[in-house]
Design a protein around this motif. Structure first.
Motif, mmCIF file in Angstrom:
data_model
loop_
_atom_site.group_PDB
_atom_site.id
_atom_site.type_symbol
_atom_site.label_atom_id
_atom_site.label_comp_id
_atom_site.label_asym_id
_atom_site.label_seq_id
_atom_site.Cartn_x
_atom_site.Cartn_y
_atom_site.Cartn_z
ATOM 1 N N SER A 83 77.079 20.066 98.766
ATOM 2 C CA SER A 83 77.447 21.448 98.424
ATOM 3 C C SER A 83 78.922 21.733 98.661
ATOM 4 O O SER A 83 79.382 22.850 98.416
ATOM 5 C CB SER A 83 76.597 22.429 99.235
ATOM 6 N N VAL A 84 79.672 20.754 99.122
ATOM 7 C CA VAL A 84 81.075 20.983 99.458
ATOM 8 C C VAL A 84 81.879 21.452 98.247
ATOM 9 O O VAL A 84 82.631 22.426 98.322
ATOM 10 C CB VAL A 84 81.699 19.690 100.051
ATOM 11 N N VAL A 85 81.731 20.765 97.111
ATOM 12 C CA VAL A 85 82.555 21.077 95.943
ATOM 13 C C VAL A 85 82.198 22.425 95.311
ATOM 14 O O VAL A 85 83.093 23.247 95.062
ATOM 15 C CB VAL A 85 82.489 19.938 94.908
ATOM 16 N N PRO A 86 80.926 22.732 95.009
ATOM 17 C CA PRO A 86 80.643 24.056 94.438
ATOM 18 C C PRO A 86 81.021 25.199 95.380
ATOM 19 O O PRO A 86 81.496 26.247 94.933
ATOM 20 C CB PRO A 86 79.135 24.022 94.163
ATOM 21 N N SER A 87 80.843 24.996 96.674
ATOM 22 C CA SER A 87 81.246 26.023 97.633
ATOM 23 C C SER A 87 82.759 26.210 97.626
ATOM 24 O O SER A 87 83.262 27.338 97.669
ATOM 25 C CB SER A 87 80.768 25.642 99.041
ATOM 26 N N ALA A 88 83.499 25.104 97.548
ATOM 27 C CA ALA A 88 84.959 25.184 97.507
ATOM 28 C C ALA A 88 85.431 25.890 96.238
ATOM 29 O O ALA A 88 86.409 26.646 96.261
ATOM 30 C CB ALA A 88 85.564 23.782 97.594
ATOM 31 N N TRP A 89 84.746 25.646 95.111
ATOM 32 C CA TRP A 89 85.125 26.310 93.863
ATOM 33 C C TRP A 89 84.964 27.828 93.973
ATOM 34 O O TRP A 89 85.820 28.596 93.516
ATOM 35 C CB TRP A 89 84.296 25.776 92.703
ATOM 36 N N LEU A 90 83.879 28.268 94.581
ATOM 37 C CA LEU A 90 83.659 29.707 94.735
ATOM 38 C C LEU A 90 84.730 30.329 95.626
ATOM 39 O O LEU A 90 85.187 31.445 95.384
ATOM 40 C CB LEU A 90 82.269 29.971 95.307
ATOM 41 N N ARG A 91 85.141 29.612 96.668
ATOM 42 C CA ARG A 91 86.201 30.112 97.546
ATOM 43 C C ARG A 91 87.544 30.106 96.830
ATOM 44 O O ARG A 91 88.312 31.053 96.935
ATOM 45 C CB ARG A 91 86.277 29.266 98.817
ATOM 46 N N ARG A 92 87.823 29.046 96.116
ATOM 47 C CA ARG A 92 89.101 28.927 95.398
ATOM 48 C C ARG A 92 89.253 30.032 94.355
ATOM 49 O O ARG A 92 90.333 30.603 94.184
ATOM 50 C CB ARG A 92 89.184 27.551 94.740
ATOM 51 N N SER A 93 88.183 30.328 93.638
ATOM 52 C CA SER A 93 88.226 31.344 92.583
ATOM 53 C C SER A 93 87.949 32.750 93.105
ATOM 54 O O SER A 93 87.817 33.692 92.323
ATOM 55 C CB SER A 93 87.215 30.995 91.483
ATOM 56 N N MET A 94 87.836 32.891 94.446
ATOM 57 C CA MET A 94 87.607 34.186 95.082
ATOM 58 C C MET A 94 86.324 34.844 94.596
ATOM 59 O O MET A 94 86.230 36.067 94.488
ATOM 60 C CB MET A 94 88.798 35.114 94.851
ATOM 61 N N ASN A 95 85.308 34.043 94.309
ATOM 62 C CA ASN A 95 84.031 34.568 93.840
ATOM 63 C C ASN A 95 83.026 34.532 94.992
ATOM 64 O O ASN A 95 82.025 33.822 94.945
ATOM 65 C CB ASN A 95 83.531 33.746 92.653
ATOM 66 N N PHE A 96 83.296 35.304 96.030
ATOM 67 C CA PHE A 96 82.466 35.250 97.225
ATOM 68 C C PHE A 96 81.119 35.932 97.028
ATOM 69 O O PHE A 96 80.165 35.637 97.742
ATOM 70 C CB PHE A 96 83.215 35.864 98.412
ATOM 71 N N SER A 97 81.011 36.820 96.059
ATOM 72 C CA SER A 97 79.724 37.483 95.827
ATOM 73 C C SER A 97 78.664 36.478 95.384
ATOM 74 O O SER A 97 77.475 36.657 95.660
ATOM 75 C CB SER A 97 79.884 38.578 94.772
ATOM 76 N N ALA A 98 79.100 35.396 94.698
ATOM 77 C CA ALA A 98 78.142 34.402 94.231
ATOM 78 C C ALA A 98 77.521 33.622 95.376
ATOM 79 O O ALA A 98 76.482 32.982 95.200
ATOM 80 C CB ALA A 98 78.825 33.438 93.257
ATOM 81 N N ARG A 99 78.138 33.675 96.545
ATOM 82 C CA ARG A 99 77.602 32.936 97.691
ATOM 83 C C ARG A 99 76.409 33.639 98.332
ATOM 84 O O ARG A 99 75.742 33.072 99.198
ATOM 85 C CB ARG A 99 78.687 32.735 98.746
ATOM 86 N N LEU A 100 76.175 34.881 97.929
ATOM 87 C CA LEU A 100 75.115 35.662 98.554
ATOM 88 C C LEU A 100 73.767 34.985 98.432
ATOM 89 O O LEU A 100 73.031 34.849 99.416
ATOM 90 C CB LEU A 100 75.067 37.065 97.934
#
Length: 543
Positions: free
Chosen positions: A178-195
């Motif tokens: 999960s490292v890469v998809p999680s990093a993509w969400l952080r990089r693109s500032m899409n933190f709502s998708a992590r919910l």
């Protein structure tokens, strides 16, 4: 005593990667300049989604904190329920297993995740190599963990640890995916998708752990619950990130990611030692009972203060990385963030310090009353800690994570002696030693920040003083009130202290930081108006 509560503290992996808390009065939309916008657009195309805008740090921090609150509240519920089913010994055995596993978990990707967030190159170039490295490093870490499980069990004197560690090693390997998809969400500032992945993972862990514990699985209920959460979260992270690419290994890109990631990993290892030296000293010199009291006391400010710092840090590091070539904007963004974080952590920390006795009695019961003085000191410690925490986000964002390695190495060297000496007296003395060293740590971090960015002491003091000027009188009011109402039932006393504290603090903050209150009030009004407008439209449109 429930030594197993230490496992929650070990979850603060974000702290060790050099992220630090900050705060800000109001966040403007953070947009990358120049090539970064091209990279983000290309990354979106590679991921199959729309081009991500760079939303405001404040809004994304709220999403991240919502994720944290939901997941940690379920974890707290799990702990409260399972503590009444399992024995303290079972909690202690699992805590030891997690202690060993987290040593490998902190380094399972060798800093690749942070490198993927910080690096401004085209995502399509970075991601395949990042995925390959994270999978290889994750398999290596989990393999070594499983191989040395027996050795660790023998050293710690708990044979049952061997199989527990090996099961948790499987979860470690899975979470590396999960490292890469999680990093993509952080990089693109899409933190709502992590919910979804975080919350569903936490619910899975809570439900399965409670069910298995009730069915008589003992300590294995904790292990299986954690393993199930790793599987669910990994699957959901890939689903919500919408990234699609295969494995490949580009030599120059790999070296670039590792070159940034290795110093970050060194910071995590040092922080692992820093965050556990007090536990080891208390357990070794004072025994399980004092260790249980200490860990229970630490847990509360950890959840409500330190974890807030980690939540903000994940967003702030991403935002500051987009400003790394504009030092003036980066510094301004950091100072704004510091003000907002201080506006939250200072009153919460001081409030906990004053209300420690009713907090402990309400949450844990009167049998844990000896934790209250320890909680008071540790609450103040977390306030000091939060004041310099986000300086690490600045160091990482400008490509200088090695600075954190040097600072943390110095802190560990200074910390060991006082902590070991204090543990020869009491757990309360350990808390005082931790606070004293943290004051020195704050001065060092801020001095380095000034050297690297030119951020003056006056600017830092100004960011901290506005909320502190409201929080300190609030603390005095609560201290006086606590003396008057100390004969009330503990839950009622706690409720009164919370209500009075919030009212007094907000009223004072209107004078010490009016712009901060105005901005927060405006944000709430806009959110309520937007929600009301949406509801009205739905009514008009009909089903």
């Amino acid at each position: 005593m429930q030594v197993g509560t230490a496992m929650v503290r070990r979850a603060l992996g974000g702290v060790v990667t050099g992220s630090e808390p900050g705060g800000r009065r109001r966040s403007e939309p953070v947009r990358a300049s120049g090539p970064e916008e091209t990279d983000v657009a290309a990354a979106a195309e590679a991921g199959g989604g729309d081009t991500p805008s760079m939303p405001s740090t404040g809004r994304q921090t709220l999403w991240n904190y919502l994720i944290f609150a939901l997941s940690k509240s379920s974890t707290l519920l799990m702990t409260i329920v399972v503590a009444r089913i399992l024995t303290p010994t079972e909690f202690g055995v699992f805590a030891l297993a997690v202690l060993v596993v987290n040593l490998f978990d902190y380094v399972k990707d060798l800093g690749v995740a942070s490198a993927l967030v910080q690096n401004r190159r085209d995502w399509r170039v970075l991601a395949p190599t990042g995925l390959t490295l994270s999978v290889l490093f994750g398999l290596l870490a989990s393999g070594l963990l499983a191989a040395f499980a027996g050795v660790a069990a023998n050293i710690l004197g708990e044979p049952e640890l061997t199989n527990l560690i090996r099961v948790l090693a499987i979860g470690l390997a899975i979470s590396a995916l999960s490292v890469v998809p999680s990093a993509w969400l952080r990089r693109s500032m899409n933190f709502s998708a992590r919910l979804m992945p975080e919350f569903v993972g936490a619910l899975t862990k809570t439900g399965l752990t409670i069910g298995l514990a009730a069915a008589g699985f003992g300590v294995w209920s904790l292990a299986y619950g954690q393993l199930a959460a790793s599987i669910v979260m990994t699957i959901l992270y890939w689903w919500v990130a919408h990234v699609r690419f295969g494995l490949s290994l580009d030599g120059p890109v790999a070296r670039e990611l590792i070159r940034f990631g290795l110093p970050v990993t060194a910071v995590t290892l040092l922080a692992y030692a820093i965050y556990n030296v007090d536990y080891l000293a208390v357990g070794e010199r004072l025994g399980a009972t004092e260790l249980g009291l200490y860990t229970l006391a630490y847990r509360i400010p950890e959840l409500v203060v330190l974890s807030l710092c980690v939540v903000v840090s994940e967003v702030l590091f991403s935002a500051l990385s987009g400003l790394q070539h504009d030092r003036a904007a980066l510094t301004a963004h950091y100072l704004q963030a510091l003000t907002v974080v201080a506006a939250l952590t200072i009153p919460i920390g001081l409030g906990l310090a004053v209300a420690a006795q009713p907090v402990v009695a309400t949450m844990y019961g009167s049998q844990y009353a000896e934790s209250a003085p320890i909680l008071s000191v540790l609450a103040v410690f977390t306030v000091v800690y939060s004041a310099s925490f986000h300086a690490g986000d600045v160091f990482k964002a400008i490509g200088r994570p090695g600075i954190l390695t040097a600072i943390n190495a110095g802190k560990l060297a200074v910390l060991i002696g006082p902590i070991w000496w204090a543990a020869g007296h009491s757990a309360l003395m350990v808390a005082w030693a931790l606070l004293a060293v943290e004051v020195l740590h704050f001065l060092v971090r801020m001095s380095v920040l000034r050297w690297l960015t030119g951020t003056g002491w006056g600017a830092v003091a100004g960011a901290l003083w506005r909320p502190a000027a409201a929080a300190l009188p609030m603390g005095l009011v609560l201290l006086a009130l606590a003396r008057v109402i100390d004969r009330l039932a503990d839950p009622l006393e706690l409720l009164l202290l919370v209500v009075v504290g919030v009212v007094v603090y907000v009223l004072l903050l209107r004078f010490t930081a009016p712009q901060l209150v105005k901005t927060a009030y405006g944000a709430v009004r806009r959110r309520l108006s937007r929600s009301a407008g949406t509801s009205e439209n739905r009514v008009k449109e009909g089903p």
